[in-house]
Design a protein around this motif. Structure first.
Motif, PDB file in Angstrom:
ATOM      1  N   LEU A 156       0.876  -1.167   0.000  1.00 54.82           N
ATOM      2  CA  LEU A 156       0.000   0.000   0.000  1.00 54.82           C
ATOM      3  C   LEU A 156       0.914   1.218   0.000  1.00 54.82           C
ATOM      4  CD1 LEU A 156      -2.547   1.798   0.478  1.00 54.82           C
ATOM      5  CD2 LEU A 156      -2.288   1.265   2.916  1.00 54.82           C
ATOM      6  N   VAL A 157       0.735   2.108  -0.953  1.00 51.38           N
ATOM      7  CA  VAL A 157       1.564   3.316  -1.019  1.00 51.38           C
ATOM      8  C   VAL A 157       0.904   4.414  -0.194  1.00 51.38           C
ATOM      9  CG1 VAL A 157       2.609   5.052  -2.519  1.00 51.38           C
ATOM     10  CG2 VAL A 157       2.468   2.664  -3.271  1.00 51.38           C
ATOM     11  N   LEU A 158       1.601   4.829   0.850  1.00 48.39           N
ATOM     12  CA  LEU A 158       1.099   5.875   1.749  1.00 48.39           C
ATOM     13  C   LEU A 158       1.437   7.268   1.233  1.00 48.39           C
ATOM     14  CD1 LEU A 158       2.227   4.187   5.083  1.00 48.39           C
ATOM     15  CD2 LEU A 158      -0.086   4.207   4.108  1.00 48.39           C
ATOM     16  N   ASP A 159       2.583   7.393   0.573  1.00 42.88           N
ATOM     17  CA  ASP A 159       3.018   8.675   0.040  1.00 42.88           C
ATOM     18  C   ASP A 159       4.001   8.412  -1.094  1.00 42.88           C
ATOM     19  OD1 ASP A 159       3.067  11.473  -0.064  1.00 42.88           O
ATOM     20  OD2 ASP A 159       4.827  11.598   1.236  1.00 42.88           O
ATOM     21  N   GLY A 160       4.014   9.282  -2.081  1.00 41.12           N
ATOM     22  CA  GLY A 160       4.924   9.116  -3.208  1.00 41.12           C
ATOM     23  C   GLY A 160       4.387   8.122  -4.220  1.00 41.12           C
ATOM     24  N   GLU A 161       5.317   7.494  -4.940  1.00 41.00           N
ATOM     25  CA  GLU A 161       4.940   6.542  -5.990  1.00 41.00           C
ATOM     26  C   GLU A 161       5.932   5.384  -5.986  1.00 41.00           C
ATOM     27  OE1 GLU A 161       3.368   7.730 -10.089  1.00 41.00           O
ATOM     28  OE2 GLU A 161       5.478   7.218 -10.498  1.00 41.00           O
ATOM     29  N   LEU A 162       5.404   4.170  -6.024  1.00 40.14           N
ATOM     30  CA  LEU A 162       6.218   2.969  -6.034  1.00 40.14           C
ATOM     31  C   LEU A 162       6.037   2.253  -7.363  1.00 40.14           C
ATOM     32  CD1 LEU A 162       8.008   1.010  -4.279  1.00 40.14           C
ATOM     33  CD2 LEU A 162       5.880  -0.235  -3.821  1.00 40.14           C
ATOM     34  N   ALA A 200      -2.654   3.573  -3.685  1.00 38.40           N
ATOM     35  CA  ALA A 200      -2.862   2.347  -4.466  1.00 38.40           C
ATOM     36  C   ALA A 200      -2.327   1.131  -3.711  1.00 38.40           C
ATOM     37  CB  ALA A 200      -2.184   2.457  -5.824  1.00 38.40           C
ATOM     38  N   VAL A 201      -2.954  -0.014  -3.980  1.00 37.06           N
ATOM     39  CA  VAL A 201      -2.501  -1.278  -3.407  1.00 37.06           C
ATOM     40  C   VAL A 201      -2.208  -2.258  -4.531  1.00 37.06           C
ATOM     41  CG1 VAL A 201      -3.835  -0.972  -1.283  1.00 37.06           C
ATOM     42  CG2 VAL A 201      -4.821  -2.281  -3.163  1.00 37.06           C
ATOM     43  N   GLY A 234       5.985 -16.628  -5.533  1.00 37.72           N
ATOM     44  CA  GLY A 234       6.732 -17.222  -6.627  1.00 37.72           C
ATOM     45  C   GLY A 234       7.021 -16.289  -7.792  1.00 37.72           C
ATOM     46  N   THR A 235       6.588 -15.022  -7.704  1.00 35.79           N
ATOM     47  CA  THR A 235       6.827 -14.058  -8.776  1.00 35.79           C
ATOM     48  C   THR A 235       8.067 -13.235  -8.464  1.00 35.79           C
ATOM     49  OG1 THR A 235       4.454 -13.896  -9.243  1.00 35.79           O
ATOM     50  CG2 THR A 235       5.861 -12.123 -10.081  1.00 35.79           C
ATOM     51  N   GLU A 236       9.044 -13.282  -9.346  1.00 35.02           N
ATOM     52  CA  GLU A 236      10.246 -12.474  -9.159  1.00 35.02           C
ATOM     53  C   GLU A 236       9.871 -11.010  -9.358  1.00 35.02           C
ATOM     54  OE1 GLU A 236      14.958 -12.577 -10.415  1.00 35.02           O
ATOM     55  OE2 GLU A 236      13.502 -13.512 -11.753  1.00 35.02           O
ATOM     56  N   HIS A 237      10.309 -10.166  -8.434  1.00 32.30           N
ATOM     57  CA  HIS A 237       9.948  -8.750  -8.497  1.00 32.30           C
ATOM     58  C   HIS A 237      11.049  -7.874  -7.907  1.00 32.30           C
ATOM     59  CE1 HIS A 237       8.574 -10.165  -4.562  1.00 32.30           C
ATOM     60  NE2 HIS A 237       8.601  -8.917  -4.133  1.00 32.30           N
ATOM     61  N   LYS A 238      11.015  -6.596  -8.312  1.00 27.23           N
ATOM     62  CA  LYS A 238      11.983  -5.614  -7.813  1.00 27.23           C
ATOM     63  C   LYS A 238      11.268  -4.280  -7.649  1.00 27.23           C
ATOM     64  CE  LYS A 238      15.529  -3.385 -10.096  1.00 27.23           C
ATOM     65  NZ  LYS A 238      16.849  -3.299 -10.743  1.00 27.23           N
ATOM     66  N   PRO A 239      10.995  -3.894  -6.394  1.00 26.18           N
ATOM     67  CA  PRO A 239      10.403  -2.580  -6.153  1.00 26.18           C
ATOM     68  C   PRO A 239      11.442  -1.468  -6.352  1.00 26.18           C
ATOM     69  CG  PRO A 239      10.015  -4.079  -4.306  1.00 26.18           C
ATOM     70  CD  PRO A 239      11.049  -4.705  -5.188  1.00 26.18           C
ATOM     71  N   TYR A 240      10.964  -0.334  -6.816  1.00 28.12           N
ATOM     72  CA  TYR A 240      11.818   0.851  -6.840  1.00 28.12           C
ATOM     73  C   TYR A 240      10.955   2.100  -6.778  1.00 28.12           C
ATOM     74  CZ  TYR A 240      11.026   1.466 -11.934  1.00 28.12           C
ATOM     75  OH  TYR A 240      10.478   1.648 -13.170  1.00 28.12           O
ATOM     76  N   THR A 265       6.001  -3.542 -15.625  1.00 25.53           N
ATOM     77  CA  THR A 265       6.128  -2.658 -14.477  1.00 25.53           C
ATOM     78  C   THR A 265       4.747  -2.232 -14.022  1.00 25.53           C
ATOM     79  OG1 THR A 265       8.249  -1.819 -15.266  1.00 25.53           O
ATOM     80  CG2 THR A 265       7.100  -0.490 -13.619  1.00 25.53           C
ATOM     81  N   VAL A 266       4.493  -2.359 -12.734  1.00 30.82           N
ATOM     82  CA  VAL A 266       3.266  -1.876 -12.117  1.00 30.82           C
ATOM     83  C   VAL A 266       3.617  -0.569 -11.424  1.00 30.82           C
ATOM     84  CG1 VAL A 266       1.519  -2.364 -10.361  1.00 30.82           C
ATOM     85  CG2 VAL A 266       2.413  -4.222 -11.768  1.00 30.82           C
ATOM     86  N   VAL A 267       2.862   0.480 -11.692  1.00 32.45           N
ATOM     87  CA  VAL A 267       3.093   1.783 -11.069  1.00 32.45           C
ATOM     88  C   VAL A 267       1.981   2.030 -10.064  1.00 32.45           C
ATOM     89  CG1 VAL A 267       3.331   4.263 -11.456  1.00 32.45           C
ATOM     90  CG2 VAL A 267       4.254   2.648 -13.140  1.00 32.45           C
TER      91      VAL A 267
END
Length: 131
Positions: free
Chosen positions: A54-60, A79-80, A86-92, A72-74
Protein backbone atom coordinates in the motif's frame (compact mmCIF):
# COMPACT_ATOMS: atom_id res chain seq x y z
CA UNK A 1 2.72 -4.71 20.08
CA UNK A 2 0.84 -1.69 21.33
CA UNK A 3 -2.69 -1.89 22.67
CA UNK A 4 -3.15 1.76 21.63
CA UNK A 5 -3.75 3.25 18.17
CA UNK A 6 -0.61 3.81 16.13
CA UNK A 7 -0.15 6.87 13.95
CA UNK A 8 1.49 5.81 10.69
CA UNK A 9 2.86 9.33 10.17
CA UNK A 10 4.51 9.22 13.62
CA UNK A 11 5.80 5.72 12.92
CA UNK A 12 7.37 6.87 9.65
CA UNK A 13 8.82 9.99 11.32
CA UNK A 14 10.58 7.81 13.92
CA UNK A 15 13.26 6.54 11.50
CA UNK A 16 15.20 7.65 8.41
CA UNK A 17 16.69 4.41 7.04
CA UNK A 18 15.59 3.48 3.54
CA UNK A 19 14.46 -0.05 2.62
CA UNK A 20 14.47 -0.92 6.34
CA UNK A 21 10.87 -1.69 7.40
CA UNK A 22 9.46 -1.21 10.89
CA UNK A 23 6.79 -3.52 12.28
CA UNK A 24 3.87 -1.34 13.40
CA UNK A 25 1.57 -4.18 14.49
CA UNK A 26 0.76 -7.83 13.97
CA UNK A 27 -2.45 -9.42 12.72
CA UNK A 28 -2.56 -13.12 13.59
CA UNK A 29 0.71 -14.44 12.12
CA UNK A 30 1.29 -11.44 9.83
CA UNK A 31 3.44 -8.32 10.25
CA UNK A 32 2.17 -4.93 9.20
CA UNK A 33 5.34 -3.07 8.21
CA UNK A 34 6.02 0.49 7.09
CA UNK A 35 9.09 1.59 5.17
CA UNK A 36 10.62 4.59 3.50
CA UNK A 37 11.97 3.70 0.09
CA UNK A 38 13.93 5.46 -2.64
CA UNK A 39 15.93 4.12 -5.55
CA UNK A 40 16.03 0.41 -6.31
CA UNK A 41 15.55 -2.61 -4.10
CA UNK A 42 16.78 -6.01 -5.35
CA UNK A 43 15.24 -8.65 -7.61
CA UNK A 44 13.79 -11.28 -5.29
CA UNK A 45 11.14 -13.97 -4.87
CA UNK A 46 8.97 -15.06 -1.96
CA UNK A 47 8.41 -18.75 -2.67
CA UNK A 48 5.63 -19.37 -0.15
CA UNK A 49 3.80 -16.09 0.33
CA UNK A 50 2.21 -13.19 -1.51
CA UNK A 51 3.47 -9.67 -0.73
CA UNK A 52 0.96 -6.84 -0.23
CA UNK A 53 1.92 -3.19 -0.84
CA UNK A 54 0.00 0.00 0.00
CA UNK A 55 1.56 3.32 -1.02
CA UNK A 56 1.10 5.88 1.75
CA UNK A 57 3.02 8.67 0.04
CA UNK A 58 4.92 9.12 -3.21
CA UNK A 59 4.94 6.54 -5.99
CA UNK A 60 6.22 2.97 -6.03
CA UNK A 61 7.11 0.99 -9.15
CA UNK A 62 7.33 -2.80 -9.07
CA UNK A 63 9.09 -4.65 -11.88
CA UNK A 64 7.65 -8.15 -12.34
CA UNK A 65 9.06 -11.14 -14.21
CA UNK A 66 6.08 -13.20 -15.29
CA UNK A 67 5.66 -16.08 -17.77
CA UNK A 68 4.47 -13.55 -20.38
CA UNK A 69 7.58 -11.39 -19.82
CA UNK A 70 8.59 -8.39 -17.74
CA UNK A 71 6.20 -5.60 -16.86
CA UNK A 72 6.13 -2.66 -14.48
CA UNK A 73 3.27 -1.88 -12.12
CA UNK A 74 3.09 1.78 -11.07
CA UNK A 75 1.44 2.49 -7.74
CA UNK A 76 0.55 6.10 -6.94
CA UNK A 77 -0.33 7.28 -3.42
CA UNK A 78 -3.28 5.30 -2.06
CA UNK A 79 -2.86 2.35 -4.47
CA UNK A 80 -2.50 -1.28 -3.41
CA UNK A 81 -0.98 -4.26 -5.19
CA UNK A 82 -0.23 -7.85 -4.28
CA UNK A 83 2.77 -9.62 -5.80
CA UNK A 84 1.79 -13.30 -6.08
CA UNK A 85 4.00 -15.87 -4.38
CA UNK A 86 6.73 -17.22 -6.63
CA UNK A 87 6.83 -14.06 -8.78
CA UNK A 88 10.25 -12.47 -9.16
CA UNK A 89 9.95 -8.75 -8.50
CA UNK A 90 11.98 -5.61 -7.81
CA UNK A 91 10.40 -2.58 -6.15
CA UNK A 92 11.82 0.85 -6.84
CA UNK A 93 10.85 4.43 -6.11
CA UNK A 94 12.49 6.99 -8.42
CA UNK A 95 11.45 9.95 -6.22
CA UNK A 96 10.90 8.21 -2.90
CA UNK A 97 7.82 6.76 -1.25
CA UNK A 98 6.39 5.61 2.05
CA UNK A 99 4.80 2.17 1.92
CA UNK A 100 2.92 -0.30 4.08
CA UNK A 101 3.45 -4.04 3.59
CA UNK A 102 1.52 -7.00 4.94
CA UNK A 103 3.31 -10.35 5.05
CA UNK A 104 3.82 -13.37 7.33
CA UNK A 105 5.94 -12.73 10.42
CA UNK A 106 9.55 -13.66 9.74
CA UNK A 107 9.40 -13.04 5.98
CA UNK A 108 12.78 -11.67 4.84
CA UNK A 109 12.71 -8.35 2.97
CA UNK A 110 14.98 -9.81 0.30
CA UNK A 111 12.86 -12.91 -0.23
CA UNK A 112 13.90 -16.54 -0.42
CA UNK A 113 15.89 -16.15 -3.64
CA UNK A 114 17.65 -12.91 -4.57
CA UNK A 115 20.60 -11.40 -6.34
CA UNK A 116 23.43 -9.50 -4.71
CA UNK A 117 22.12 -7.26 -1.93
CA UNK A 118 23.29 -3.64 -2.30
CA UNK A 119 24.48 -1.75 0.79
CA UNK A 120 21.40 0.50 0.87
CA UNK A 121 18.99 -2.47 1.23
CA UNK A 122 18.46 -3.85 4.73
CA UNK A 123 18.15 -7.65 4.70
CA UNK A 124 15.82 -8.11 7.67
CA UNK A 125 12.54 -9.61 8.80
CA UNK A 126 11.50 -6.16 10.05
CA UNK A 127 12.61 -4.00 12.97
CA UNK A 128 10.67 -3.10 16.09
CA UNK A 129 9.03 0.31 16.00
CA UNK A 130 10.44 2.89 18.44
CA UNK A 131 7.65 5.41 19.05
Amino acid sequence: MSSEPISLSKALASFDALWSPRIVTRVNDYDVRVAKVEGEHVWHVHDDTDEFFLVLDGELHILLREPAGERTVVLPRGAVFTVPRGTEHKPYAPSGAAILMFEPTGTPTVGDRHGEIPDHVDSTTGHALDV
